[in-house]
Design an enzyme around this catalytic site. Structure first.
Site, short mmCIF file in Angstrom:
data_model
loop_
_atom_site.label_atom_id
_atom_site.label_comp_id
_atom_site.label_asym_id
_atom_site.label_seq_id
_atom_site.Cartn_x
_atom_site.Cartn_y
_atom_site.Cartn_z
N THR A 182 -50.19 38.39 -4.21
CA THR A 182 -49.07 37.45 -4.34
C THR A 182 -47.79 37.96 -3.65
O THR A 182 -46.80 37.24 -3.59
CB THR A 182 -48.75 37.20 -5.84
N CYS A 242 -44.69 49.50 9.59
CA CYS A 242 -44.43 48.34 10.46
C CYS A 242 -43.68 48.72 11.75
O CYS A 242 -44.04 48.27 12.84
CB CYS A 242 -43.65 47.28 9.68
N ARG A 291 -31.37 48.48 8.47
CA ARG A 291 -31.68 47.17 7.87
C ARG A 291 -30.66 46.17 8.34
O ARG A 291 -29.44 46.44 8.27
CB ARG A 291 -31.62 47.28 6.35
N HIS A 300 -39.02 42.65 13.04
CA HIS A 300 -38.22 43.83 13.33
C HIS A 300 -37.97 43.89 14.84
O HIS A 300 -38.84 43.57 15.64
CB HIS A 300 -38.98 45.12 12.96
O1 L14 Z 1 -44.76 50.59 4.98
O2 L14 Z 1 -38.71 47.55 4.91
O3 L14 Z 1 -43.82 52.48 4.72
O4 L14 Z 1 -38.20 48.45 3.02
C1 L14 Z 1 -41.65 50.96 3.44
C2 L14 Z 1 -40.25 50.37 3.53
C3 L14 Z 1 -42.51 49.15 4.91
C4 L14 Z 1 -41.12 48.58 5.04
C5 L14 Z 1 -43.75 51.26 4.77
C6 L14 Z 1 -38.98 48.25 3.93
C7 L14 Z 1 -42.41 50.62 4.68
C8 L14 Z 1 -40.33 48.89 3.82
#
Ligand code: L14
Length: 337
Positions: free
Chosen positions: A16, A134, A239, A246
């Site tokens: 989910t 990612c 961020r 991204h």
């Molecule tokens: O897969 O954007 O290690 O907060 C952990 C942080 C994925 C993105 C991972 C984020 C990341 C995540």
């Protein structure tokens, strides 16, 4: 390890969540040979109904007994759940493809981007395969063909990461804060330590002792594990107030000289890459244009004039697709080839 069959019992753990939902739709879109789909999540999602190929599939609470008869389990339920349940699933006989950071640096768990190192799938000692971070995935999809052509010696990367990486709560937070600010109300922040609406945070995942964030060091260590341990890598992960996809500013230094035109030609021929690069028409990849796309888009290809052999690139991909769900399903596709 995986017995060849006409179709497989596939489980999605964390079904989910933002990535889980995407995993179910990628399995459907790519027509992965599924004989039965089992969906698992935490107890608060028990009884929820999701759609797969026009049919209802009920979500059940993940337990130790969830994996009997499952061939392939796609996990995206957070690191602690992966640490606990991936070995249980593997012991029950299934192959786990885990989207969390929990198993990535385990030497007995291959860490794989099919376009980069599918040969690492030959040996899966623990029955667990790790899906990379990612930001690392899209960077390496773009850099692998350039490394093959010119041998990359150093990478300097800055990311512009969307909030969907954190999950649905973060997407809601960006939406709510934006609405609040445009309504002259005080925005609340719960998910991130600071406001994300109309703001950028140089902070993804937790800080480590060396002053870097864990997200930044994942890009270093995962690049070494998958592409080449000799490449020097330094990262700043940021961020940005974008919902999905991204972007990355990537600077590379190479042993052999590559002109921008040569690099564009190499990238245009590479699997999973689309070159979208025409400054004369203001064409370059944008996060808003890459939502729902499978490829990694590269633009702004130009020579780094400050060094002998260097290039600058702008790399954009959908973090929930290639950065997570799609890459996991592509690994599963490699396994059943
Ligand atoms: O897969 O954007 O290690 O907060 C952990 C942080 C994925 C993105 C991972 C984020 C990341 C995540």
């Amino acid at each position: 390890m995986l017995k060849k069959k006409d179709a497989y019992v596939v489980a999605v753990v964390g079904a989910t969540g933002a990535v889980g939902v995407e995993m179910v739709s990628v399995l459907e879109e790519r027509n992965f040979p599924v004989s039965e789909l089992r969906l698992f999540a935490s107890a608060n999602s028990e009884g929820k109904v999701m759609q797969y190929k026009g049919k209802d599939v009920t979500v059940h609470t993940l337990t130790k007994d969830s994996f009997a008869g499952v061939d392939i389990a796609l996990f995206s339920a957070g690191g602690s759940r992966s640490l606990e349940f991936a070995p249980i699933a593997a012991a029950a006989g299934c192959i786990v493809i885990d989207n969390s950071a929990a198993w990535r640096m385990d030497k007995d768990c291959p860490l794989v981007v099919p376009e980069v190192n599918s040969h690492h799938l030959k040996d899966i000692p623990k029955g667990i395969i790790a899906n990379p971070n990612c930001s690392t995935i899209q960077m390496l999809v773009a850099l692998k063909p350039l490394h093959d052509a010119a041998k990359i010696t150093r990478i300097v990367v800055t990311t512009f990461q969307s909030v969907s990486g954190t999950g649905k709560k973060a997407m809601d937070e960006l939406m709510d804060q934006t609405v609040a600010l445009l309504s002259f109300k005080e925005p609340a922040n719960k998910v991130y330590p600071h406001r994300i609406a109309f703001n950028c945070l140089p902070h993804i995942d937790v800080f480590l002792d060396n002053g870097y964030t864990k997200e930044e060091m994942k890009m270093v260590h995962e690049t070494h594990k998958m592409l080449d341990p000799d490449i020097k890598v330094t990262a700043t992960t940021v961020r940005v107030p974008v919902f999905r996809c991204h972007a990355e500013s990537v600077n590379i230094e190479t042993e052999k000289k590559l002109t921008a035109n040569e690099a564009r030609a190499i990238l245009a021929a590479a699997p999973g890459v689309i070159v979208y690069d025409d400054p004369s028409k203001n064409l370059y990849p944008l996060q808003i244009d890459c939502v729902g796309k499978d490829d990694t888009y590269v633009g702004r290809v130009r020579e780094d004039e400050s060094i002998e052999n260097g290039l600058n690139l702008w790399v954009v991909s959908d973090n929930l697709r290639k950065g997570a769900a799609l890459n996991a399903v592509q690994i599963a596709e490699e396994l059943i080839k």
